[in-house]
Design a protein around this motif. Structure first.
Motif, PDB file in Angstrom:
ATOM      1  N   VAL B 109       0.827  -1.093   0.088  1.00  0.00           N
ATOM      2  CA  VAL B 109      -0.153   0.063   0.131  1.00  0.00           C
ATOM      3  C   VAL B 109       1.051   1.425  -0.066  1.00  0.00           C
ATOM      4  CG1 VAL B 109      -1.780   1.295   1.162  1.00  0.00           C
ATOM      5  CG2 VAL B 109      -1.857  -1.147   1.206  1.00  0.00           C
ATOM      6  N   ALA B 110       1.938   1.132   0.957  1.00  0.00           N
ATOM      7  CA  ALA B 110       2.836   2.271   0.945  1.00  0.00           C
ATOM      8  C   ALA B 110       3.566   2.693  -0.524  1.00  0.00           C
ATOM      9  CB  ALA B 110       4.014   2.337   1.992  1.00  0.00           C
ATOM     10  N   PRO B 137      -8.995   4.285   7.133  1.00  0.00           N
ATOM     11  CA  PRO B 137      -7.968   3.734   8.310  1.00  0.00           C
ATOM     12  C   PRO B 137      -7.587   2.197   8.125  1.00  0.00           C
ATOM     13  CG  PRO B 137     -10.529   4.297   9.135  1.00  0.00           C
ATOM     14  CD  PRO B 137     -10.326   4.245   7.672  1.00  0.00           C
ATOM     15  N   VAL B 138      -8.251   1.506   7.223  1.00  0.00           N
ATOM     16  CA  VAL B 138      -7.690   0.135   7.030  1.00  0.00           C
ATOM     17  C   VAL B 138      -6.358   0.139   6.579  1.00  0.00           C
ATOM     18  CG1 VAL B 138      -8.225  -2.296   5.893  1.00  0.00           C
ATOM     19  CG2 VAL B 138     -10.326  -0.584   6.663  1.00  0.00           C
ATOM     20  N   ARG B 144       2.294  -2.085   4.872  1.00  0.00           N
ATOM     21  CA  ARG B 144       3.224  -2.776   4.255  1.00  0.00           C
ATOM     22  C   ARG B 144       2.837  -3.979   3.532  1.00  0.00           C
ATOM     23  NH1 ARG B 144       6.930   0.036   3.380  1.00  0.00           N
ATOM     24  NH2 ARG B 144       6.791   1.931   4.868  1.00  0.00           N
ATOM     25  N   GLN B 145       1.567  -4.298   3.607  1.00  0.00           N
ATOM     26  CA  GLN B 145       0.752  -5.425   3.078  1.00  0.00           C
ATOM     27  C   GLN B 145       0.975  -5.367   1.425  1.00  0.00           C
ATOM     28  OE1 GLN B 145      -2.796  -6.509   4.943  1.00  0.00           O
ATOM     29  NE2 GLN B 145      -3.213  -8.299   3.347  1.00  0.00           N
ATOM     30  N   MET B 150      -4.974  -8.408  -0.474  1.00  0.00           N
ATOM     31  CA  MET B 150      -5.996  -7.935   0.226  1.00  0.00           C
ATOM     32  C   MET B 150      -7.462  -8.186  -0.380  1.00  0.00           C
ATOM     33  SD  MET B 150      -3.953  -4.302   0.550  1.00  0.00           S
ATOM     34  CE  MET B 150      -4.853  -3.370   2.144  1.00  0.00           C
ATOM     35  N   SER B 151      -8.490  -7.935   0.316  1.00  0.00           N
ATOM     36  CA  SER B 151      -9.850  -8.083  -0.308  1.00  0.00           C
ATOM     37  C   SER B 151     -10.197  -7.044  -1.350  1.00  0.00           C
ATOM     38  CB  SER B 151     -10.926  -7.955   0.986  1.00  0.00           C
ATOM     39  OG  SER B 151     -11.015  -6.758   1.375  1.00  0.00           O
ATOM     40  N   GLY B 152     -11.383  -7.411  -2.116  1.00  0.00           N
ATOM     41  CA  GLY B 152     -11.842  -6.438  -3.227  1.00  0.00           C
ATOM     42  C   GLY B 152     -12.064  -5.146  -2.504  1.00  0.00           C
ATOM     43  N   GLY B 153     -12.657  -5.069  -1.272  1.00  0.00           N
ATOM     44  CA  GLY B 153     -12.809  -3.799  -0.838  1.00  0.00           C
ATOM     45  C   GLY B 153     -11.735  -3.036  -0.469  1.00  0.00           C
ATOM     46  N   GLN B 154     -10.685  -3.679   0.028  1.00  0.00           N
ATOM     47  CA  GLN B 154      -9.373  -2.979   0.365  1.00  0.00           C
ATOM     48  C   GLN B 154      -8.808  -2.585  -0.965  1.00  0.00           C
ATOM     49  OE1 GLN B 154      -7.651  -6.082   2.825  1.00  0.00           O
ATOM     50  NE2 GLN B 154      -9.077  -5.443   4.575  1.00  0.00           N
TER      51      GLN B 154
END
Lengths: 286, 249
Positions: B109-110, B137-138, B144-145, B150-154
């Motif tokens: 993500v970062a 916030p998630v 770092r993931q 990750m899930s579709g929403g994320q």
């Protein structure tokens, strides 16, 4: 002790294989182009290093940065002419790129034959050995292996810890996504191709110290690189590194117990076995 | 995400965010958009409605520079952007959440935020990043993931966050509801007024009529690559012709 020696030899050999394979993988990852001229760049660099060292007495380790810079420039000049025009051809790009790089391979091999002839040559450099107790190591193999691993380590850190490296990884994982980040994907492709050629050529400069080479070796080296990348999974950097070391080890063992011919056939035997057992590549199978 | 009253936003009050004039575009021998014209007002949420294959994705890809238009013009706050390569359109101020999200599965993500943040000015970069991690916030918990895990929403949040990190003046969202649970879809749509309040104009391509019309200020209905209806979203919600177009009547 014999086991330790074979193990070290295998790892050192594997180190050079990582360099040969990752340079092919880098170009494939960013452009989805399997560069069939890969081996001819390795051979051109090897023969050039032999020629320059024999003429001037320069150490091949000093020729190495010269080869890197020159081949980077050659790659940067070739990419916009040969590869970039294929990038907007959609599905035809894959087949067209095979034809283009096959043509390039043919031209480069003919140039090598014309300039340096067809003879096998090898560069006598660091011909002695180091002995630690019962373990005897060829100095040339140790130096070559360590240099290759060092270059690959630089590549790894460059890709994962610099912003341009991350942009390159991004462009290889999704060109559209990269453009949405404001990344100039065209420039990334140019750089990746030039870097891939420079790394392959560096491998040639190193290999000529441990392996006799001739213009006709080009296709064998392309196939070797392709076998490793196919084993590790196209575009998979970690998988390809593991595959290269495994192949180096397997060849070191086979060379000792079964002889040189067996060591040469081994990559193909392994490839066939893996394709039958884990067609999705070693890393995804693990 | 230009803030109210900041210098960049002072001159854009009346200039439309996007102006498309007689735009035609297509892939290979196929023409998908035919002489399409539309105006996206500044600081509005505009929804582009249409059935599958109506040309919504092609429209957004053409605006974003991923597909060069064959004819016509596209202007961003009066400045022509058609014919520019996609990365320069991004740098000009168009954030794109493409269909299929087009994330980098092995990068974190970062990394996504860092790469896209290069477009924004250094001072804005930190500011936007903080706002985004507050909004999602998630993502702050999973910096770092690798996004492929990750899930579709994320992932949809990463895609939106990545587009917003470029500090866009116009945000293009291509079917943000695809593959998401209804609750997540609502959460995504509820961020749109927040963006509008910060000065971003939003163009959402959406298949769902009710979802699209209830969250937008204005709407365009696309059919076979042409605008067949347009107007205030609240008025179109009452217009039976919208449903007729959908059903091909």
């Amino acid at each position: 002790m014999l086991a330790v020696q074979l193990l070290i030899n295998g790892i050192l050999l594997g180190g050079t294989y990582v360099l040969i394979a990752q340079s092919l993988n880098l170009i494939f990852g960013v452009m989805r182009v399997v560069n069939l001229a890969h081996g001819s760049f390795i051979v051109m660099a090897g023969l050039f290093t032999f020629w320059l060292s024999a003429r001037t007495g320069l150490s091949p380790l000093i020729v190495l940065p010269i080869v890197f810079v020159v081949s980077f420039v050659v790659g940067a000049l070739l990419q916009p002419v040969l590869i970039e025009p294929l990038m907007n051809q959609g599905r035809r790009a894959e087949l067209l790129s095979l034809m283009v790089t096959f043509g390039l391979d043919y031209v480069l091999v003919q140039i090598a034959l014309h300039v340096w002839g067809a003879d096998y040559v090898s560069l006598p450099y660091l011909q002695s050995t180091w002995t630690f107790g019962a373990i005897t190591l060829s100095k040339a193999l140790v130096v070559v292996g360590l240099f290759a691993v060092g270059i690959v380590a630089l590549l790894y850190f460059g890709l994962n810890y610099t912003s341009f490296g991350k942009a390159l990884l991004a462009a290889s994982q999704s060109p559209v996504g990269a453009a949405c980040c404001g990344i100039n994907v065209r420039r990334v492709r140019l750089f990746a191709f030039a870097l891939g050629i420079a790394l392959a050529s560096s491998a040639g400069t190193l290999l000529i110290m441990i392996l006799p080479m001739a213009a006709e070796s080009a296709d064998n080296l392309t196939i070797l690189a392709f076998v490793i990348v196919a084993l590790g999974g196209l575009g998979e950097y970690a998988g390809v590194t593991i595959a290269a070391f495994l192949l180096g080890l397997a060849q070191s063992l086979a060379g000792y117990f079964l002889g040189g011919d067996a060591a040469n056939v081994l990559p193909f035997v392994i490839l066939i076995a893996v394709m039958l057992l884990w067609p999705q590549g070693l890393r995804r199978a693990a | 995400m230009t803030l109210e009253g900041s210098p960049a936003s002072s001159h854009v009050v009346d200039t439309p965010a996007l102006t498309l004039e007689n735009v035609s575009a297509g892939i290979g021998p196929l023409t998908i958009l035919h002489d399409l014209s539309m105006v996206v007002p500044a600081r509005k949420i505009v929804v582009v409605l249409g059935a599958n294959g109506a040309g919504k994705t092609t429209l957004l890809r053409t605006i974003a520079g991923l597909l060069p238009p064959r004819s016509g013009s596209i202007c961003l706050f009066g400045e022509p952007i058609h014919g520019r390569p996609a990365h320069l359109v991004t740098r000009a101020g168009i954030g794109h959440v493409p269909s299929g999200r087009e994330l980098f599965p092995r990068l974190s993500v970062a990394d996504h935020l860092e790469l896209a943040g290069k477009v924004a000015s250094p001072s804005r970069r930190t500011e936007i990043r903080e706002q985004l991690l507050e909004m999602f916030p998630v993502l702050a918990e999973r910096l770092r993931q690798p996004v492929g895990t990750m899930s579709g929403g994320q992932q949809q949040m990463v895609a939106i966050a990545r587009a917003l990190m470029t500090d866009p003046r116009v945000l293009l969202l291509d079917e943000p509801s695809t593959g998401l649970a209804p609750k997540v879809v609502l959460a995504v749509f509820e961020t749109l007024p927040v963006l509008r309040a910060q000065g971003v104009s939003v163009v959402v391509a959406e298949q769902s009529l009710t979802l699209g019309l209830s969250h937008a200020d204005e709407a365009f209905v696309l059919d076979h690559g042409r605008v067949v209806l347009s107007g205030a979203a609240s008025e179109l919600a009452q217009d039976h012709r919208v449903i007729d177009t959908y059903l091909g009547r």
